[in-house]
Design a protein around this motif. Structure first.
Motif, short mmCIF file in Angstrom:
data_model
loop_
_atom_site.label_atom_id
_atom_site.label_comp_id
_atom_site.label_asym_id
_atom_site.label_seq_id
_atom_site.Cartn_x
_atom_site.Cartn_y
_atom_site.Cartn_z
N MET A 1 -4.32 -11.63 -18.26
CA MET A 1 -3.59 -10.40 -18.00
C MET A 1 -3.14 -9.83 -19.34
O MET A 1 -2.49 -10.51 -20.11
N GLN A 20 3.76 -2.25 -16.36
CA GLN A 20 2.35 -2.55 -16.58
C GLN A 20 1.75 -3.36 -15.43
O GLN A 20 0.62 -3.11 -15.01
N MET A 24 -1.23 -2.24 -12.80
CA MET A 24 -2.42 -3.06 -12.53
C MET A 24 -2.62 -3.26 -11.02
O MET A 24 -3.75 -3.29 -10.53
N ASN A 27 -3.64 0.32 -9.44
CA ASN A 27 -5.02 0.79 -9.71
C ASN A 27 -6.07 -0.22 -9.25
O ASN A 27 -7.26 -0.03 -9.48
N GLU A 29 -6.59 -3.30 -10.22
CA GLU A 29 -6.98 -4.33 -11.19
C GLU A 29 -6.51 -5.71 -10.74
O GLU A 29 -7.19 -6.71 -10.94
N LEU A 30 -5.33 -5.76 -10.12
CA LEU A 30 -4.82 -6.99 -9.51
C LEU A 30 -4.86 -6.80 -8.00
O LEU A 30 -4.21 -5.90 -7.46
N GLN A 31 -5.63 -7.63 -7.32
CA GLN A 31 -5.82 -7.51 -5.88
C GLN A 31 -4.79 -8.33 -5.11
O GLN A 31 -4.19 -9.27 -5.66
#
Length: 125
Positions: A1, A20, A24, A27, A29-31
């Protein structure tokens, strides 16, 4: 990360971390269900206090972005689509409020601001 801490901002470090990680998650980026680094690991990797990371994680948990289980760690919460949309709208409102304040300060008519917003919203089409 990848968390980048800036010393050129008035935002506290825990808030920079919180924003931040939220970005993430928002958007994609982190599910949902993705593990976050332990507080110690993240603190070590970005060279900050564990207490600073703990504050960021507590804020993320309070806002519904992560879930923390003692002994298991912290994970991205299952996101409610309405919650995600509300957060995105809140961010847009902050920018619109700033634009309105600039408009009032410099005497830019609201009609001109609306016209500019429509242009920016339409994009480069």
């Amino acid at each position: 990360m990848d968390i980048i801490i800036s010393s050129n901002t008035s935002k506290p470090i825990y808030e920079q971390i919180t924003l931040q990680i939220k970005a993430m998650i928002m958007n994609g980026e982190l599910q949902t269900g993705a593990p976050l680094p332990s507080m110690r690991a993240l603190a070590k990797s970005i060279h900050v206090s564990v207490i600073t990371v703990q504050t960021a994680y507590e804020n993320l948990q309070r806002d519904g972005f992560i879930e923390t289980t003692v002994g298991r760690g912290s994970f991205v919460s299952a996101q409610n689509k309405d919650f995600v949309q509300e957060e995105r709208q809140r961010r847009a409102e902050e920018h619109l409020q700033e634009a309105a304040e600039i408009g009032r300060t410099y005497g830019i008519p609201v009609e001109k601001l609306v016209e500019l917003l429509k242009i920016f919203y339409a994009g480069d089409d």
